[in-house]
Design a protein around this motif. Structure first.
Motif, short mmCIF file in Angstrom:
data_model
loop_
_atom_site.label_atom_id
_atom_site.label_comp_id
_atom_site.label_asym_id
_atom_site.label_seq_id
_atom_site.Cartn_x
_atom_site.Cartn_y
_atom_site.Cartn_z
N UNK A 152 0.83 -1.21 0.00
CA UNK A 152 0.00 0.00 0.00
C UNK A 152 0.87 1.27 0.00
N UNK A 157 1.43 7.97 -3.50
CA UNK A 157 1.49 9.33 -4.02
C UNK A 157 1.47 10.41 -2.94
N UNK A 158 0.72 10.18 -1.87
CA UNK A 158 0.61 11.24 -0.86
C UNK A 158 1.73 11.21 0.18
N UNK A 235 -0.78 11.22 7.41
CA UNK A 235 -1.25 12.52 6.92
C UNK A 235 -0.99 13.62 7.95
N UNK A 238 2.69 14.17 7.88
CA UNK A 238 3.10 14.85 6.65
C UNK A 238 2.81 16.35 6.73
N UNK A 239 1.66 16.69 7.28
CA UNK A 239 1.26 18.11 7.32
C UNK A 239 1.85 18.87 8.50
N UNK A 279 -12.63 1.95 -0.63
CA UNK A 279 -11.32 1.83 -1.30
C UNK A 279 -10.17 1.65 -0.31
N UNK B 74 1.04 17.36 -1.51
CA UNK B 74 0.33 16.13 -1.91
C UNK B 74 -0.88 15.91 -1.00
N UNK B 75 -0.71 16.20 0.30
CA UNK B 75 -1.86 16.07 1.21
C UNK B 75 -2.88 17.17 0.95
N UNK B 76 -2.40 18.38 0.62
CA UNK B 76 -3.34 19.46 0.28
C UNK B 76 -4.17 19.04 -0.94
N UNK B 78 -4.80 16.04 -1.96
CA UNK B 78 -5.70 14.95 -1.57
C UNK B 78 -6.99 15.50 -0.93
N UNK B 82 -9.98 14.50 -3.32
CA UNK B 82 -10.73 13.31 -2.90
C UNK B 82 -11.68 13.61 -1.74
N UNK B 83 -11.19 14.29 -0.72
CA UNK B 83 -12.00 14.46 0.49
C UNK B 83 -13.14 15.46 0.26
N UNK B 105 -1.54 11.59 -9.18
CA UNK B 105 -2.34 10.63 -8.40
C UNK B 105 -2.89 11.23 -7.11
N UNK B 106 -2.25 12.30 -6.63
CA UNK B 106 -2.77 12.96 -5.42
C UNK B 106 -3.94 13.89 -5.73
N UNK B 135 -5.04 2.57 -3.69
CA UNK B 135 -6.02 3.51 -4.21
C UNK B 135 -5.59 4.89 -3.72
N UNK B 136 -5.75 5.90 -4.56
CA UNK B 136 -5.40 7.26 -4.15
C UNK B 136 -6.48 8.19 -4.69
#
Lengths: 545, 146
Positions: A152, A157-158, A235, A238-239, A279, B74-76, B78, B82-83, B105-106, B135-136
């Motif tokens: 995973x 990507x993130x 996450x 990361x932030x 997912x 990348x989190x921003x 996301x 997605x969110x 992908x993000x 999955x992203x």
């Protein structure tokens, strides 16, 4: 045994092609050193003092004999005939030429081996108990979970550009052979009151200059929700993780600054938004399929009438190196690579091939690597242990040091590493020379010594009974001593004994400490238990008195 | 050192009718700006959660990827993609060739490379791998295995 599919191998081909292209751009000046450094590290490549070092992943410390042979071939073809098994169950090659890296990696693909995320600021190789699946009382073999989580986060990507490196360990056994609470994130397989399987999560552990024990952030995360929980943890890191201070990049500093409760709250708040996303649910079909791939290749056998051979040297080796298997009729055999003067964990290509052959003959072709830099044969029939020992004797691999003080864990130290402040291996050698009487070693019993050449703590000195940390004082090598670190039953960081001791007298200090232990222990009492009972003072008085 | 283009000029060239403001400018005056069909530029350190409630009135969001090792963008992306299902473009600027596949992908919907990557074939880098292990935010056209 689990093997990569053709699709997985195709991915490895593409990853090597990509890396080769990046390397070429770097060599032609199109990719600057800073960016190339970030890219090469996430492919396991370090620029070391004398040459380049490549770290190859051994996921969850499990190797087939075929894979070990492939590593031996690489050692011959691209290195100087050596490999170095690390404390995170991987293997490193220390003398690699830059232009040959892509071909080296291509040679490993057939065996399903790679160097992806063995370094760099991303999720690293996931470690597991080297005895996964083998011991009584284990909740479950952790390796199928390791594999699903490894996948995973493979080029996620993130989460591929985190503030710092991110190490995960998973344990399903009673005793924690993985030291999961000194990892950035540790997962312990548990069952809840309904008998459902899940994970207890610990975050923010780590060694180094600010050693910390990971805090519990979740008491129970159902198996099926673990990916979303891990994503939320990563996450928040990361932030919010520190990116401004080179020495505060790891998640342990974030957890300390926010407080474990606030960190857990933030993770939970994020997780509530994602945990129901289909997912992000763990693929239970794939899990079942992996469980089959990792199933033990042996069935119980009745050896009631088997009589063990009587042989003095064999008995000593067996006492230290052989453990009870949960499958009747089988044993777990630990093989120490330790030799006087050699770096712990070093193996020659010849030794690797011999071990591969012996694994085929005695251990269903499977080998495990451990954080104590030893090799485990997981499936040896009890009535064949003596024959295995004889073969090991023949090849000088029957060191009976396992579980004794002489099985020292040491990093490469100043002899090989440009980060190190002091030597490690020569100290290990001198300790082994001082304690070279097997009767004495057996009398001392299970006591571990770990030696790190600098605060990066590659040899995990904080979690050893006796930990030595190399440093410089007025241009000379000194060692700080920590005592009674442990991870097996509970996790404690070793306590500092006092002022650091010079390289000249450090072995005397170690002997003093061992003597205080022997003089004070009651029956079979462990070092950490004696320390807890009598405190640090008697050790201090002996060493500095 | 990579040459960094002025992101405002750059975006104006691509999206002629959209004016851009900084994250701080938006927060200060979002009531007025939200009627103007405007785009917002975020720095990696900006808390993207602060514009969550006003996403419907933002036309376009620009994320800055100039610092190679800073993964916050990348989190921003996301969160936005997605969110919170942001409907406008999510533009990655000052992008690096070797990170395009991660950005896409993000949830980044378009990007502008740093000037120093001129002449490279972007498709070699943006197309990614024949298989993805997770999955992203953006899985379109990908072969997933997890």
């Amino acid at each position: 045994m689990y093997q990569y599919s053709a699709q997985d191998k195709q991915f490895l081909v593409e990853r090597v092609d990509q890396f080769e292209k990046q390397l070429k751009r770097h060599l032609s000046g199109e990719l600057d050193e800073a960016k190339f450094r970030s890219l090469r590290l996430r492919n396991g490549l370090y620029m070391e003092l004398h040459a380049h070092m490549l770290r190859v992943a051994i996921p969850y410390g499990t190797l087939s004999s075929e894979q070990l042979r492939a590593l031996a071939d690489v050692a011959d073809k691209y290195d100087r005939g050596f490999g170095h098994f690390t404390t995170r169950q991987n293997i490193q090659f220390n003398w690699i030429q830059l232009p040959e890296i892509a071909n080296l990696l291509r040679d490993l693909i057939d065996a399903g081996l790679h160097a992806i995320q063995t370094s760099g600021k991303a999720t690293r190789n996931i470690t597991a108990d080297p005895l996964s699946g083998l011991t009584e009382g284990e909740i479950e073999d952790a390796r199928p979970y390791c594999e699903l989580i490894r996948r995973w986060f493979n080029l996620h990507p993130e989460f591929s550009w985190l503030p710092g490196k991110f190490k995960i360990a998973i344990n399903g056994a009673k005793l924690d052979e993985t030291a999961l609470r000194i990892h950035d994130l540790g997962l312990r397989l548990v069952r809840n009151e309904k008998g459902e399987l899940g994970f207890r999560v610990f975050v923010g552990g780590g060694l180094g200059a600010a050693a910390m024990v990971g805090a519990e952030t979740a008491a129970f995360v159902p198996v099926v929700d673990i990916l979303s929980y891990l994503e939320s943890s990563l996450r928040i890191y990361n932030l919010k993780g520190r990116r401004d201070h080179q020495k505060k990049l790891r998640i342990k500093f974030l957890v300390r600054e926010l407080g474990a409760n606030e960190f857990s709250r933030l993770v939970d708040e994020d997780w509530q938004q994602t945990k129901n996303d289909p997912e992000l649910k763990l693929n239970l079909n794939e899990l079942e399929s992996l469980k089959k791939d990792f199933a033990l290749p042996i069935e119980p056998i009745n050896l009631d009438r088997f009589k063990e051979t009587v042989n003095f040297n064999y008995s000593i080796w067996k006492k230290n190196n052989v453990r009870i298997h949960k499958v009747s009729g089988y044993s777990i055999v630990n093989i120490s690579l330790t030799k006087l003067g050699s770096a712990p964990g070093d193996a020659t290509s010849e030794q690797m091939r011999i071990l591969a052959t012996l694994a085929d003959q005695f251990s269903s072709g499977e080998i495990r690597t451990t954080k104590r830099q030893t090799i485990v044969f997981p499936y040896v029939r009890m009535d064949q242990v003596f024959d295995l020992w004889k073969s090991l004797e023949e090849y000088d691999l029957s060191s009976p040091h396992q579980g004794t003080l002489a099985q020292i864990v040491a990093c490469p130290g100043r002899d090989y590493c440009d980060l190190a402040k002091a030597v490690s291996i020569p100290i290990a050698t001198r300790v082994q020379e001082r304690f070279n009487d097997m009767n004495k070693l057996l009398d001392i019993g299970d006591l571990n010594i770990n030696i790190s050449g600098c605060e990066n703590s590659c040899a995990h000195h904080h979690i050893a009974d006796i930990g030595l940390l190399g440093m410089q004082k007025n241009g000379e090598e000194y060692y700080q001593i920590t005592l009674a670190g442990e991870t097996l039953r509970e996790t404690n960081i070793g306590k500092k004994l006092g002022p650091s001791v010079s390289g000249e007298t450090i072995v005397d200090a170690v002997e003093d400490i061992v003597n205080v232990y022997i003089d004070n222990r009651q029956q079979e009492e462990k070092f950490t238990d004696v320390f807890k009972r009598i405190g640090i003072t008697p050790f201090k008085e002996k060493v500095y008195g | 050192m990579d040459e960094i283009k002025n992101p405002i000029n750059l975006i104006n060239k691509e999206y002629k009718t959209i004016n851009l403001v900084t994250f701080e400018e938006w927060l200060e005056d979002s009531d007025k700006l939200s009627k103007l069909g405007i785009g917002v530029i975020l720095d990696p350190s900006n808390d993207v959660g602060l514009i969550k409630e006003s996403l419907d009135s933002i036309e376009l969001i620009v994320l800055d990827f100039r610092n190679f090792d800073d993964g916050r963008g990348y989190s921003q992306a996301y969160f936005l993609s997605k969110r919170w299902k942001f409907k406008g473009e999510i533009v990655g600027i000052n992008a690096h060739l070797d990170q395009l596949q991660f950005m896409i992908r993000s949830g980044i919907t378009s990007y502008q490379l740093l000037e120093s990557y001129k002449g490279f074939n972007e498709e070699d880098y943006s197309s990614g791998f024949s298989i993805c292990y997770q999955a992203a935010a953006n899985n379109s056209g990908l072969n997933l295995k997890y």
